[in-house]
Enzyme design. Structure first.
Site, PDB file in Angstrom:
ATOM      1  N   SER A  55      48.119  21.881  33.081  1.00 16.21           N
ATOM      2  CA  SER A  55      48.061  23.233  33.639  1.00 16.21           C
ATOM      3  C   SER A  55      47.864  24.203  32.490  1.00 16.21           C
ATOM      4  O   SER A  55      48.479  24.052  31.441  1.00 16.21           O
ATOM      5  CB  SER A  55      49.363  23.591  34.352  1.00 16.21           C
ATOM      6  N   GLU A  62      40.797  41.434  31.000  1.00 14.48           N
ATOM      7  CA  GLU A  62      40.167  41.672  32.294  1.00 14.48           C
ATOM      8  C   GLU A  62      40.804  40.848  33.413  1.00 14.48           C
ATOM      9  O   GLU A  62      40.196  40.710  34.475  1.00 14.48           O
ATOM     10  CB  GLU A  62      38.665  41.349  32.185  1.00 14.48           C
ATOM     11  N   SER A  63      41.979  40.269  33.196  1.00 15.36           N
ATOM     12  CA  SER A  63      42.809  39.502  34.142  1.00 15.36           C
ATOM     13  C   SER A  63      43.122  38.065  33.677  1.00 15.36           C
ATOM     14  O   SER A  63      43.950  37.917  32.802  1.00 15.36           O
ATOM     15  CB  SER A  63      42.287  39.539  35.576  1.00 15.36           C
ATOM     16  N   HIS A  68      44.270  23.738  36.715  1.00 15.42           N
ATOM     17  CA  HIS A  68      45.266  22.692  37.007  1.00 15.42           C
ATOM     18  C   HIS A  68      44.457  21.434  37.269  1.00 15.42           C
ATOM     19  O   HIS A  68      43.562  21.453  38.121  1.00 15.42           O
ATOM     20  CB  HIS A  68      46.112  23.074  38.225  1.00 15.42           C
ATOM     21  N   CYS A  83      37.744  41.714  35.928  1.00 16.78           N
ATOM     22  CA  CYS A  83      37.534  43.103  36.340  1.00 16.78           C
ATOM     23  C   CYS A  83      36.513  43.751  35.431  1.00 16.78           C
ATOM     24  O   CYS A  83      36.349  43.321  34.295  1.00 16.78           O
ATOM     25  CB  CYS A  83      38.842  43.892  36.231  1.00 16.78           C
TER      26      CYS A  83
END
Lengths: 134, 134
Positions: A55, A62-63, A68, A83
């Site tokens: 993981s 930008e986020s 996973h 974004c």
């Protein structure tokens, strides 16, 4: 309608299981994917599970990108949430399809933060020049 | 059809902007949400942007929670991606709606990793007993 962000939900099926088990390869793939997409990397966190499976998350200005892996099923779930207009999430998705050697990928695009329905453009950040890691 | 994971895409609108600007409150909310949902926390990474806005990720044994806040719009995008039958993602979503005081939340549920279409149940992890942070 204007959205603050674009979120790609990427299902990578029929991947190379040996890659999905390899922490360094998976981490390098996500970090490189972020760079290919012109993202600004803020933090990176990757973890290996017993007996296998990885993981990982790459926080970007930008986020984020996340992955996973399920090597036992040759499958990896990837999320690419971005974004702004500069970053290219589809470039990251394409890159990861190649890196994980997925034979049957699927990509679904969602818009996040649709807050205005009258055509008003809402800038995603007033200023993104600085991020403090805490 | 059996899915490896459940992914809730949570749009928290009309939140309390002061909470969305507060790094400690946002981080505590996500960590507590993970605990309320009976998740096993592996790693936590939260960042504050200039002039405001927070991005954070909680990696759990069962996948991840993430949040990105836009205080200027009283909006936060939350993702709750979980696997297995013990963890309750909807509990985390409900908890965060309360913590951020969202007046108009929405939750969309996606299934991730649907690899079998014949009713075959595919356990999400052969063994999850151990995670090594790297």
């Amino acid at each position: 309608m204007y959205a603050l962000g674009t979120h790609l939900l990427v299902e990578l099926r029929d991947c190379n299981p040996e890659i999905l088990k390899d922490l360094n390869r998976v981490k390098d793939a996500l970090v490189s994917a972020a760079k290919e997409a012109k993202a600004t990397i803020i933090d990176v966190s990757f973890h290996e599970f017993n007996p296998f499976g990885i993981s990982g998350m790459v926080v970007i200005a930008e986020s984020h990108l996340s992955v996973h892996t399920w090597p036992e099923y040759a499958y990896a779930a990837v999320d690419i949430f971005t974004c702004g207009d500069i970053i290219k999430p589809e470039v990251a998705a394409q890159y990861l399809i190649g890196q994980f050697e997925s034979k049957t990928p699927s990509v679904v695009e969602m818009k996040r933060g649709i807050l205005s329905f009258d055509g008003e453009r809402m800038p995603h950040k007033i200023e993104c020049a600085e991020a403090a890691a805490v």
